[in-house]
Design a protein around this motif. Structure first.
Motif, short mmCIF file in Angstrom:
data_model
loop_
_atom_site.label_atom_id
_atom_site.label_comp_id
_atom_site.label_asym_id
_atom_site.label_seq_id
_atom_site.Cartn_x
_atom_site.Cartn_y
_atom_site.Cartn_z
N HIS A 62 37.37 53.78 46.22
CA HIS A 62 37.77 53.41 44.86
C HIS A 62 38.20 51.94 44.83
O HIS A 62 38.90 51.48 45.73
CB HIS A 62 38.96 54.26 44.39
CG HIS A 62 38.64 55.72 44.29
ND1 HIS A 62 38.14 56.28 43.15
CD2 HIS A 62 38.74 56.73 45.19
CE1 HIS A 62 37.95 57.57 43.34
NE2 HIS A 62 38.31 57.87 44.59
N GLY A 63 37.78 51.24 43.77
CA GLY A 63 38.26 49.88 43.56
C GLY A 63 39.72 49.88 43.19
O GLY A 63 40.24 50.84 42.60
N SER A 64 40.41 48.82 43.53
CA SER A 64 41.83 48.66 43.24
C SER A 64 42.07 47.19 42.92
O SER A 64 41.61 46.32 43.66
CB SER A 64 42.63 49.09 44.47
OG SER A 64 44.00 48.97 44.27
N ILE A 147 43.65 51.66 39.76
CA ILE A 147 42.65 52.23 40.65
C ILE A 147 41.49 52.70 39.79
O ILE A 147 41.69 53.32 38.73
CB ILE A 147 43.24 53.39 41.47
CG1 ILE A 147 44.39 52.86 42.35
CG2 ILE A 147 42.17 54.07 42.32
CD1 ILE A 147 45.22 53.93 43.01
N HIS A 148 40.27 52.39 40.22
CA HIS A 148 39.06 52.71 39.47
C HIS A 148 38.33 53.91 40.07
O HIS A 148 38.55 54.27 41.23
CB HIS A 148 38.14 51.49 39.46
CG HIS A 148 38.71 50.32 38.72
ND1 HIS A 148 38.45 50.08 37.39
CD2 HIS A 148 39.55 49.34 39.11
CE1 HIS A 148 39.09 48.99 37.00
NE2 HIS A 148 39.77 48.52 38.04
N GLU A 149 37.41 54.50 39.29
CA GLU A 149 36.71 55.72 39.72
C GLU A 149 35.69 55.48 40.82
O GLU A 149 35.36 56.40 41.57
CB GLU A 149 36.04 56.40 38.53
CG GLU A 149 34.88 55.65 37.94
CD GLU A 149 34.22 56.37 36.77
OE1 GLU A 149 34.35 57.60 36.67
OE2 GLU A 149 33.59 55.69 35.94
N PRO A 157 30.96 40.37 38.51
CA PRO A 157 32.01 40.35 37.50
C PRO A 157 31.73 41.40 36.43
O PRO A 157 30.58 41.76 36.22
CB PRO A 157 31.91 38.95 36.88
CG PRO A 157 31.07 38.16 37.82
CD PRO A 157 30.20 39.13 38.55
N PRO A 158 32.70 41.94 35.75
CA PRO A 158 34.11 41.59 35.89
C PRO A 158 34.86 42.46 36.90
O PRO A 158 35.91 42.08 37.37
CB PRO A 158 34.67 41.81 34.50
CG PRO A 158 33.87 42.94 33.95
CD PRO A 158 32.48 42.76 34.53
N ALA A 162 33.16 48.97 39.44
CA ALA A 162 34.15 49.97 39.83
C ALA A 162 34.37 51.07 38.79
O ALA A 162 34.98 52.09 39.10
CB ALA A 162 35.47 49.29 40.18
N GLY A 163 33.91 50.87 37.57
CA GLY A 163 33.98 51.95 36.58
C GLY A 163 35.34 52.12 35.94
O GLY A 163 36.18 51.22 35.94
#
Length: 172
Positions: A62-64, A147-149, A157-158, A162-163
């Motif tokens: 997951h993106g953070s 936190i992204h999915e 970008p952007p 990460a959703g």
């Protein structure tokens, strides 16, 4: 002797209570307000250590990111704004972006098969109070850790693909 031990104990407790004023704990919430654990931020001489202690998340990467406003009040966490940045920052998103990374970028986190995260990461891009020309997470409107999915691809970008925003911690 007993008085000396009590006095020494009280002195040690006092030192422990004030030993780390540059540390803060923030609860992490899901879109429905559910408790998903906490983050602990600690200022270091060159940046901020981020400790994740989370549960109840979907397994995988997951993106953070650090977001500009300390507001997680809406279920999609859009009130947290865009990523943290210094004034007039012209860099783009992503550690691998040839135009440079911006201040809110963080490494992806990995959620174990049981939905937990227990890990640390360090960023030199921010500080808690705006030291050394880095944006301060504790500015007038605070900031948020989102936190992204999906994982961040570190280049586009952007948000690196990460959703949706699935968890949020207010940093104030």
């Amino acid at each position: 002797m007993r008085g000396l031990l009590i006095a020494t104990g009280l002195m040690l407790l006092s030192q422990l209570a004030s030993a780390d004023p540059a540390q803060l704990t923030a609860p992490v919430k899901g879109p429905d307000g559910a408790d998903l654990g906490k983050i602990v931020l600690q200022e270091g001489p060159a940046g901020v250590l981020v400790h994740y202690d989370l549960h109840g998340l979907k397994p995988g990467w997951h993106g953070s990111h650090f977001h500009a406003k300390g507001d997680c009040s809406d279920p999609k966490f859009m009130n947290s704004g865009g990523h943290v940045a210094v004034a007039n920052e012209t860099l783009e998103h992503g550690f691998l972006n040839p135009k440079g990374t911006h201040s809110g970028d963080l490494p992806n986190i990995y959620v174990a098969s049981d939905g937990t995260v227990l890990s640390d990461t360090f960023t030199t891009f921010v500080s808690l109070h705006g030291e050394k020309n880095r944006p301060g997470l504790l500015d007038t409107d605070g900031s948020a850790l989102v936190i992204h999915e999906n994982p961040d691809d570190y280049i586009h970008p952007p948000i690196g693909g990460a959703g949706a925003r699935i968890a949020c911690a207010v940093i104030k």
